[in-house]
Design an enzyme around this catalytic site. Structure first.
Site, PDB file in Angstrom:
ATOM      1  N   ARG A  46      54.856  50.353 -15.541  1.00 24.56           N
ATOM      2  CA  ARG A  46      55.054  49.852 -14.176  1.00 24.56           C
ATOM      3  C   ARG A  46      56.334  50.158 -13.683  1.00 24.56           C
ATOM      4  NH1 ARG A  46      56.556  44.927 -14.318  1.00 24.56           N
ATOM      5  NH2 ARG A  46      54.996  44.166 -15.706  1.00 24.56           N
ATOM      6  N   TYR A  98      47.847  51.013  13.037  1.00 26.14           N
ATOM      7  CA  TYR A  98      46.730  50.987  12.463  1.00 26.14           C
ATOM      8  C   TYR A  98      46.234  49.804  12.121  1.00 26.14           C
ATOM      9  CZ  TYR A  98      44.341  51.552   8.048  1.00 26.14           C
ATOM     10  OH  TYR A  98      43.175  51.454   6.793  1.00 26.14           O
ATOM     11  N   ASP A 170      56.112  54.803  10.661  1.00 24.95           N
ATOM     12  CA  ASP A 170      54.502  54.964   9.847  1.00 24.95           C
ATOM     13  C   ASP A 170      54.264  56.424  10.451  1.00 24.95           C
ATOM     14  OD1 ASP A 170      52.059  55.560   9.030  1.00 24.95           O
ATOM     15  OD2 ASP A 170      51.370  53.403   9.485  1.00 24.95           O
ATOM     16  N   LYS A 195      45.969  60.081   3.311  1.00 23.30           N
ATOM     17  CA  LYS A 195      45.604  61.072   4.424  1.00 23.30           C
ATOM     18  C   LYS A 195      46.069  62.454   4.260  1.00 23.30           C
ATOM     19  CE  LYS A 195      44.145  56.827   5.618  1.00 23.30           C
ATOM     20  NZ  LYS A 195      44.993  55.887   6.557  1.00 23.30           N
TER      21      LYS A 195
HETATM   22  C1  LIG Z   1      45.377  54.794   6.317  1.00 26.38           C
HETATM   23  C2  LIG Z   1      46.418  53.994   7.080  1.00 26.38           C
HETATM   24  C3  LIG Z   1      47.636  53.284   6.606  1.00 26.38           C
HETATM   25  C4  LIG Z   1      46.947  52.601   5.394  1.00 26.38           C
HETATM   26  O1  LIG Z   1      47.049  53.320   4.246  1.00 26.38           O
HETATM   27  P1  LIG Z   1      46.028  53.021   2.908  1.00 26.38           P
HETATM   28  O2  LIG Z   1      46.463  54.234   1.883  1.00 26.38           O
HETATM   29  O3  LIG Z   1      44.495  53.067   3.287  1.00 26.38           O
HETATM   30  O4  LIG Z   1      46.310  51.851   2.413  1.00 26.38           O
HETATM   31  C5  LIG Z   1      48.476  52.996   7.068  1.00 26.38           C
HETATM   32  N1  LIG Z   1      48.991  53.472   8.285  1.00 26.38           N
HETATM   33  C6  LIG Z   1      48.096  54.485   8.722  1.00 26.38           C
HETATM   34  C7  LIG Z   1      48.618  55.330  10.272  1.00 26.38           C
HETATM   35  C8  LIG Z   1      47.049  54.823   8.301  1.00 26.38           C
HETATM   36  O5  LIG Z   1      46.314  55.890   9.034  1.00 26.38           O
END
Ligand SMILES: *Cc1c(COP(=O)(O)O)cnc(C)c1O
Length: 379
Positions: A46, A98, A170, A195
């Site tokens: 961890r 998001y 983000d 993504k």
């Molecule tokens: C998908 C996404 C998240 C969350 O990420 P996860 O890996 O699904 O937990 C946060 N911000 C944006 C812009 C996203 O597209």
């Protein structure tokens, strides 16, 4: 080193025990010590894992940061950022974000005494009205999701950031290849590596990247203390995905520009949202803070109902109807009922997220094949 070279080499060295060119998957929970405290820098998985370390170093390099901290998902990374705050602190966030981020902020962290304000970050007057001494974090997502507005990171930092306030971006939609927020003055970059970074729709993983040692130490503490760590196999797959990040994103962006232009010619379509259009309100900012305009497109219909949207959503073959984005395969989605269902109806209407809005994540297939698919579905 330039981006493309870093994507392949940063943090990656041949395995010293075998010479293996690819980072091994250290599938272990613990490490043997010679005598108590006498170990090789690894005690418990961890706390440290060599596969994860390589990924973290690579991500730090891609964002021009000094430290990367990986988490089990993008939202686990966001959760770690919120844990920097104390009860009474306030967060000012973009209002077009998001859905899962909104849910984590409002449904979980409000309960712990943190207050959130959601405003349109293109409207600097609106930001001024809610920002004050208790504001400890500014939350930027750009391009925004799903409306693809562009927020000027550098000017927000210059206008509003104070010494006891952090700015987080983000950067999931742009990917580190298109946009590097730390260079524009942000303190923290968040990624859902699920993504574009991984890019093959086979991993859920998140990361935080910073350029400051004391902030990094706080995140390493939270990573270990809260324990939302990614497994070594997922770290390995993400490292592998990153090696082609620039090539994938280049092609996806090229395909998206092509499709966005084509969509504009359709009678049934009311608005096409794409920052690459010269008449998009954020076009000039996008041009200066991003390498290309991204590979996401949203559009809505003149007959603004979910039923009309469904007719298209059910008819595409190459564009798969699914949540998520940033993979090599093209996806189509309906934000109001899928990714953004956790945002209340009134909030959705305020930002233009209509019932017929359709979001495309354009992949790296042949662009004419993609166009044929959309054309027959829209009819
Ligand atoms: C998908 C996404 C998240 C969350 O990420 P996860 O890996 O699904 O937990 C946060 N911000 C944006 C812009 C996203 O597209």
């Amino acid at each position: 080193m330039k981006f493309e070279t870093k994507a392949i080499h940063a943090g990656v060295t041949p395995d010293p025990s075998t010479g293996a060119i690819m980072t091994p998957i250290f599938q272990t929970s613990t490490y043997v010590q010679k005598s108590p405290g006498d170990h090789q820098g690894f005690e418990y998985a961890r706390t440290q894992n060599p596969t994860r370390n390589v990924l973290q170093e690579n991500l730090a390099a891609l964002e021009n940061g000094t430290h990367g901290i990986a988490f089990g998902s993008g939202l686990a990374a966001l959760d770690a950022i919120m844990k920097l705050l104390n009860p009474g602190d306030e967060v000012v966030s973009t209002n077009d974000l998001y859905g899962g981020s909104y849910r984590l902020m409002v449904k979980l962290f409000e309960k712990y005494g943190i207050k959130f304000h959601f405003v349109d970050f293109r409207d600097h007057q609106a930001i001024s009205e809610v920002i004050h001494a208790k504001t400890k974090l500014l939350w930027i997502e750009t391009p925004t999701n799903p409306m693809l507005s562009i927020i000027d990171i550098k000017s927000i930092v210059e206008k509003y950031k104070t010494d006891n306030m952090l700015v987080c971006v983000d950067n999931t939609f742009a990917s580190p290849y298109l946009q590097q927020p730390l260079d524009l003055g942000a303190d923290i970059v968040l990624h859902s590596a699920t993504k574009y970074i991984n890019g093959h729709s086979d991993v859920v993983l998140g990361a935080v990247i910073v350029k400051d040692k004391s902030l990094a130490d706080q995140f390493y503490f939270i990573q270990n203390a809260s324990g939302a760590v990614p497994g070594p196999q997922d770290c390995f797959l993400t490292i592998r995905g990153i090696k082609t990040l620039h090539v994938r994103v280049d092609r996806a962006c090229e395909n998206a520009s092509y499709l966005a232009e084509k969509l504009r010619g359709f009678d049934k379509i009311a608005n096409v949202y794409f920052p690459g259009f010269e008449d998009h309100p954020g076009h000039t900012i996008a041009k200066s803070q991003m390498k290309h305009f991204g590979a996401m497109i949203s559009f809505d219909l003149k007959e603004d109902t979910q039923e009309q949207a469904n007719k298209i959503l059910e008819k595409t073959h190459l564009f798969a109807l699914a949540e998520s984005l940033g993979g090599v395969e093209s996806l189509i989605g309906h934000p109001a009922s899928m990714t953004h269902a956790s945002i209340p109806y009134d909030e959705r209407q305020k930002i233009g997220l209509t019932d017929s809005l359709i979001r495309l994540s354009v992949g790296i297939e042949n662009k004419e094949d993609l166009w044929e698919d959309l054309k027959q579905a829209i009819g």
